[in-house]
Design a protein around this motif. Structure first.
Motif, PDB file in Angstrom:
ATOM      1  N   GLN A 156     -33.590 -50.776  -9.707  1.00  0.00           N
ATOM      2  CA  GLN A 156     -32.750 -50.028 -10.593  1.00  0.00           C
ATOM      3  C   GLN A 156     -33.437 -50.694 -12.460  1.00  0.00           C
ATOM      4  O   GLN A 156     -33.730 -51.168 -12.862  1.00  0.00           O
ATOM      5  N   MET A 157     -33.313 -49.315 -13.062  1.00  0.00           N
ATOM      6  CA  MET A 157     -33.539 -48.751 -14.419  1.00  0.00           C
ATOM      7  C   MET A 157     -33.217 -50.639 -15.184  1.00  0.00           C
ATOM      8  O   MET A 157     -33.817 -51.230 -15.748  1.00  0.00           O
ATOM      9  N   GLU A 158     -31.973 -50.661 -15.106  1.00  0.00           N
ATOM     10  CA  GLU A 158     -31.234 -52.091 -15.749  1.00  0.00           C
ATOM     11  C   GLU A 158     -32.356 -52.933 -15.273  1.00  0.00           C
ATOM     12  O   GLU A 158     -32.344 -53.576 -16.093  1.00  0.00           O
ATOM     13  N   GLU A 159     -32.375 -53.527 -13.864  1.00  0.00           N
ATOM     14  CA  GLU A 159     -32.804 -54.586 -14.331  1.00  0.00           C
ATOM     15  C   GLU A 159     -34.681 -54.643 -14.568  1.00  0.00           C
ATOM     16  O   GLU A 159     -34.639 -55.994 -15.008  1.00  0.00           O
ATOM     17  N   LEU A 160     -35.538 -53.768 -14.900  1.00  0.00           N
ATOM     18  CA  LEU A 160     -36.467 -53.262 -15.793  1.00  0.00           C
ATOM     19  C   LEU A 160     -36.345 -53.678 -17.324  1.00  0.00           C
ATOM     20  O   LEU A 160     -37.152 -54.506 -17.836  1.00  0.00           O
ATOM     21  N   VAL A 161     -35.323 -53.056 -17.677  1.00  0.00           N
ATOM     22  CA  VAL A 161     -35.214 -52.866 -18.888  1.00  0.00           C
ATOM     23  C   VAL A 161     -34.685 -54.695 -19.333  1.00  0.00           C
ATOM     24  O   VAL A 161     -35.041 -54.924 -20.272  1.00  0.00           O
ATOM     25  N   ALA A 162     -33.861 -55.213 -18.552  1.00  0.00           N
ATOM     26  CA  ALA A 162     -33.488 -56.628 -18.889  1.00  0.00           C
ATOM     27  C   ALA A 162     -34.951 -57.290 -18.918  1.00  0.00           C
ATOM     28  O   ALA A 162     -34.696 -58.678 -19.955  1.00  0.00           O
ATOM     29  N   LEU A 172     -34.114 -40.825 -13.767  1.00  0.00           N
ATOM     30  CA  LEU A 172     -34.115 -39.271 -13.879  1.00  0.00           C
ATOM     31  C   LEU A 172     -33.818 -39.829 -12.353  1.00  0.00           C
ATOM     32  O   LEU A 172     -33.470 -39.956 -11.227  1.00  0.00           O
ATOM     33  N   PRO A 173     -32.578 -38.295 -12.235  1.00  0.00           N
ATOM     34  CA  PRO A 173     -32.174 -37.708 -10.735  1.00  0.00           C
ATOM     35  C   PRO A 173     -32.929 -37.342  -9.881  1.00  0.00           C
ATOM     36  O   PRO A 173     -34.325 -37.253  -9.945  1.00  0.00           O
ATOM     37  N   GLU A 174     -32.642 -38.220  -8.537  1.00  0.00           N
ATOM     38  CA  GLU A 174     -33.376 -37.952  -7.630  1.00  0.00           C
ATOM     39  C   GLU A 174     -34.197 -36.592  -7.395  1.00  0.00           C
ATOM     40  O   GLU A 174     -33.170 -35.853  -7.407  1.00  0.00           O
ATOM     41  N   GLY A 175     -35.278 -36.751  -6.837  1.00  0.00           N
ATOM     42  CA  GLY A 175     -36.144 -35.224  -6.911  1.00  0.00           C
ATOM     43  C   GLY A 175     -36.008 -35.010  -8.424  1.00  0.00           C
ATOM     44  O   GLY A 175     -37.212 -33.841  -8.765  1.00  0.00           O
ATOM     45  N   GLU A 176     -36.379 -35.776  -9.533  1.00  0.00           N
ATOM     46  CA  GLU A 176     -36.733 -34.793 -11.486  1.00  0.00           C
ATOM     47  C   GLU A 176     -37.446 -36.001 -11.369  1.00  0.00           C
ATOM     48  O   GLU A 176     -37.847 -36.609 -11.143  1.00  0.00           O
ATOM     49  N   TYR A 177     -38.684 -35.102 -12.197  1.00  0.00           N
ATOM     50  CA  TYR A 177     -39.726 -35.717 -12.822  1.00  0.00           C
ATOM     51  C   TYR A 177     -39.807 -35.721 -14.891  1.00  0.00           C
ATOM     52  O   TYR A 177     -39.565 -34.874 -15.514  1.00  0.00           O
ATOM     53  N   GLY A 178     -40.045 -36.334 -15.507  1.00  0.00           N
ATOM     54  CA  GLY A 178     -40.779 -36.688 -16.609  1.00  0.00           C
ATOM     55  C   GLY A 178     -42.091 -36.250 -16.750  1.00  0.00           C
ATOM     56  O   GLY A 178     -42.928 -37.107 -16.098  1.00  0.00           O
ATOM     57  N   GLU A 179     -42.186 -35.948 -17.451  1.00  0.00           N
ATOM     58  CA  GLU A 179     -44.127 -35.485 -18.206  1.00  0.00           C
ATOM     59  C   GLU A 179     -44.097 -37.238 -18.634  1.00  0.00           C
ATOM     60  O   GLU A 179     -44.100 -37.524 -19.471  1.00  0.00           O
ATOM     61  N   LEU A 180     -45.251 -37.391 -18.280  1.00  0.00           N
ATOM     62  CA  LEU A 180     -46.590 -37.965 -19.095  1.00  0.00           C
ATOM     63  C   LEU A 180     -47.872 -37.565 -19.828  1.00  0.00           C
ATOM     64  O   LEU A 180     -47.972 -38.225 -20.733  1.00  0.00           O
ATOM     65  N   GLU A 181     -48.070 -36.632 -18.828  1.00  0.00           N
ATOM     66  CA  GLU A 181     -49.449 -35.902 -19.773  1.00  0.00           C
ATOM     67  C   GLU A 181     -49.501 -34.124 -19.963  1.00  0.00           C
ATOM     68  O   GLU A 181     -49.595 -33.288 -18.478  1.00  0.00           O
ATOM     69  N   GLY A 182     -49.651 -33.617 -20.629  1.00  0.00           N
ATOM     70  CA  GLY A 182     -49.941 -32.405 -20.559  1.00  0.00           C
ATOM     71  C   GLY A 182     -50.907 -31.747 -20.831  1.00  0.00           C
ATOM     72  O   GLY A 182     -51.738 -32.388 -22.086  1.00  0.00           O
ATOM     73  N   ILE A 183     -51.898 -30.930 -20.189  1.00  0.00           N
ATOM     74  CA  ILE A 183     -53.089 -30.276 -20.123  1.00  0.00           C
ATOM     75  C   ILE A 183     -53.374 -29.349 -20.343  1.00  0.00           C
ATOM     76  O   ILE A 183     -52.568 -27.975 -19.501  1.00  0.00           O
ATOM     77  N   ALA A 184     -53.665 -28.477 -22.047  1.00  0.00           N
ATOM     78  CA  ALA A 184     -53.233 -27.418 -22.124  1.00  0.00           C
ATOM     79  C   ALA A 184     -54.508 -26.424 -22.252  1.00  0.00           C
ATOM     80  O   ALA A 184     -55.743 -27.458 -22.923  1.00  0.00           O
ATOM     81  N   HIS A 185     -54.799 -25.563 -22.029  1.00  0.00           N
ATOM     82  CA  HIS A 185     -55.734 -24.388 -22.338  1.00  0.00           C
ATOM     83  C   HIS A 185     -55.391 -23.657 -23.558  1.00  0.00           C
ATOM     84  O   HIS A 185     -54.224 -22.894 -23.494  1.00  0.00           O
ATOM     85  N   ARG A 186     -55.775 -23.908 -24.411  1.00  0.00           N
ATOM     86  CA  ARG A 186     -55.202 -23.587 -25.865  1.00  0.00           C
ATOM     87  C   ARG A 186     -55.886 -22.606 -26.490  1.00  0.00           C
ATOM     88  O   ARG A 186     -55.474 -22.111 -27.758  1.00  0.00           O
ATOM     89  N   GLY A 187     -56.903 -22.008 -25.653  1.00  0.00           N
ATOM     90  CA  GLY A 187     -57.695 -20.678 -26.393  1.00  0.00           C
ATOM     91  C   GLY A 187     -58.163 -21.399 -27.504  1.00  0.00           C
ATOM     92  O   GLY A 187     -58.718 -22.191 -28.174  1.00  0.00           O
ATOM     93  N   ASP A 188     -58.546 -20.099 -28.689  1.00  0.00           N
ATOM     94  CA  ASP A 188     -59.383 -20.566 -29.970  1.00  0.00           C
ATOM     95  C   ASP A 188     -57.825 -20.949 -30.586  1.00  0.00           C
ATOM     96  O   ASP A 188     -57.807 -20.042 -32.409  1.00  0.00           O
TER      97      ASP A 188
END
Ligand code: GAP
Length: 546
Positions: free
Chosen positions: A2-8, A337-353
């Motif tokens: 439970q997130m509340e337990e960790l927050v506490a 997050l709701p079951e089955g959903e993920y949150g971004e930790l890091e993005g690896i982007a090809h930004r070209g020039d």
């Protein structure tokens, strides 16, 4: 978990506090307490050490197209306003928001979710019930049917037992997919149609430079550390002997005036980023993109995020940022997050020039598969670049080009939060140490991340044990962050260390006085081994490198 337990736990044990808590807190801002500052610093140090300091430019990394160099930089938070015009942030870095005329609250347009429902609305005393079809919404993080039912009960004036009288239609969806908001009941409203049309809201914090404060004196707190690296590309090249391919790393604060900061530190208004801008030859860029995607994913698993809650996801074309020709996210299924959903930790982007050319020529826009200079109504460049030459001459290839950029961009706070969530463990199994019933809560941090590496206890406060324990403590303290504790029963002391994720506990007991050995207890296995006092340092060093 439970997130509340960790927050506490985070609050109770000094990992994280709400900013300005004694004044009621400030939404979107967080303070790291005595243990939190150590944990987050360990995350940043591990990243810096693994990506920059320990990188050996003479050895070919597994999966790398060639050897490469790494270096670092630390840029100012406030930069020339033109930086943000050419980077695209001035025009494009916005979210859409809606205001509620009734509750006076503001929401991120795509975060308000709901579902169509038909029912009888019971009016105030004396008025007849009316049949209505409305789009009921919620901002709950768990946009479940249950949350919507609660909202519908309030709107229609129903009791739980009358819920069956409602007829739900369609799927749960964001209000951003509706053409018209007139039938939408805002998350905190009692009437439909109180949400305004969506408006753009730039996420950069504006600030004034100097005492005069005219329109020419404003700039922004940086919303990403990346731009400091691009505008210093030439300085780094000219002041070192570094050659393409190479990466410049930076760790530092970024600021975004998020419309709806939420989910603990996950979406904050002030946060830290750990970014690399990796410069390479355009023809090699696809291979480098693959390399960095895989390398960064492995880093999280090496640092202990081994659970199946971690995944690597390639973006669809439509999701790509304005500058990007390929992006993958490393994501974690955070427990809020709701079951089955993920949150971004890091993005690896090809930004070209895009970035180097924008700072050279002026703000670019994509036209088909070309990047062209954005023009104003008079056909002039909308935002002028620096006019400086940001090309690179490769003396082996005998070729001048604008390097392409691969950007692994990670959030230090999100990584810290993911490590905390993943580490939180409740051990219910009966053991000799804690007995049959007691529950043991521990944070299973990788030893490199653990705020305290070891704790030293004298079993009792007499018979020469405190003297030996303080000697061991003083010796180990020169090398690691170690704690000394002699208060309470030894079982309690173990529990206290387990809860903050200390991987090793060292106990000085009666036998130590006789033969110079101590017990070394492992947080995860609870195994206790006798180790000679003088071997403790090398033993801990070995285990720390796991
Ligand atoms: N330079 C590229 C860039 O900034 P981003 O995806 O917007 O890309 C990179 O941000 C990382 O920064 C995210 O993956 C996330 O870990 C972190 N981050 C972004 N916004 C954040 C916020 N409001 N609160 C905490 N971390 C955030």
């Amino acid at each position: 978990m439970q997130m509340e337990e960790l927050v506490a736990l985070c609050r109770r044990r000094g990992f994280l506090f709400q900013s300005s808590e004694i004044y009621g807190g400030l939404n979107g801002f967080w303070d790291y307490g005595p243990l939190g500052v150590l944990l987050k610093r360990n995350v940043k140090n591990a990243w810096w050490n693994d990506m920059v300091e320990s990188h050996n430019e003479m050895i070919l990394d597994q999966g790398a197209p060639s050897t490469y160099e790494m270096t670092g930089i630390d840029c100012s938070i406030i930069m020339h306003p033109q930086v943000w015009k050419c980077s695209g942030h001035y025009d494009l870095f916005h979210d859409y928001m809606v205001d509620c005329k009734e509750s006076k609250k503001r929401y991120r347009y795509d975060h308000v979710k709901g579902r169509w429902v038909k029912g009888l609305k019971h009016g105030e005393a004396g008025t007849a019930a009316q049949e209505l079809t409305v789009f009921i919404t919620t901002m709950e993080t768990e946009e479940t049917q249950q949350a919507l039912e609660q909202a519908a009960m309030k709107f229609f004036g129903l009791r739980k037992k009358d819920l069956e009288s409602l007829s739900w239609e369609g799927e749960i969806e964001s209000i951003s997919s509706l053409d018209d908001l007139s039938q939408v009941v805002g998350p905190d409203a009692h009437h439909p149609g109180t949400l305004t049309s969506p408006r753009e809201f730039n996420l950069m914090f504006k600030t004034t430079i100097g005492a005069l404060g005219g329109e020419d004196d404003f700039s922004f707190l940086r919303p990403e550390t990346a731009q400091g690296i691009f505008v210093n590309f030439k300085n780094v090249l000219d002041s070192s002997r570094i050659k393409v391919p190479f990466g410049i790393a930076q760790v530092g604060k970024s600021f975004r005036n998020e419309i709806t900061p939420r989910n603990f530190t996950f979406r904050s208004r002030e946060f830290e980023q750990m970014e690399i801008e990796f410069f390479c030859h355009p023809e090699e860029s696809e291979k480098w993109y693959q390399y960095w995607r895989d390398r960064r994913f492995k880093w999280y698993t090496k640092m202990g995020l081994t659970s199946d809650r971690l995944r690597l996801r390639e973006h669809e074309q439509a999701e790509l940022a304005h500058y990007s020709c390929g992006t993958a996210d490393i994501e974690y299924a955070f427990p809020f997050l709701p079951e089955g959903e993920y949150g971004e930790l890091e993005g690896i982007a090809h930004r070209g020039d895009f970035d180097l050319r924008s700072h050279m020529e002026g703000k670019l826009v994509r036209e088909g598969d070309q990047l062209v200079l954005q023009k104003d109504a008079n056909g002039q460049p909308k935002y002028r670049g620096s006019g400086k030459d940001l090309t690179y001459f490769d003396d082996q290839r005998k070729e001048r080009f604008v390097p392409h950029v691969i950007e692994p961009s990670s959030g230090a706070d999100r990584a810290t939060l993911a490590f905390l969530c993943d580490a939180y463990t409740v051990d219910k199994a009966p053991t000799a140490e804690k007995g049959a019933d007691a529950e043991r809560v521990y944070l299973k941090f990788h030893p490199r991340l653990a705020p305290i590496k070891a704790a030293v206890f004298p079993l009792v406060k007499k018979d020469g044990m405190p003297e030996i324990a303080t000697e061991i403590y003083a010796e180990l303290k020169k090398h690691f962050n170690v704690q000394y504790d002699e208060k309470g029963a030894v079982g309690r002391r173990y529990r206290r260390q387990d809860e903050i994720g200390t991987p090793f506990c060292i106990t000085v007991d009666g036998q130590t006085v006789q033969d110079g050995t101590v017990t070394l207890r492992d947080r995860d296995t609870l195994e206790q081994r006798r180790v000679k006092k003088e071997d403790l340092l090398s033993e801990l060093n070995d285990r720390m490198r796991m």
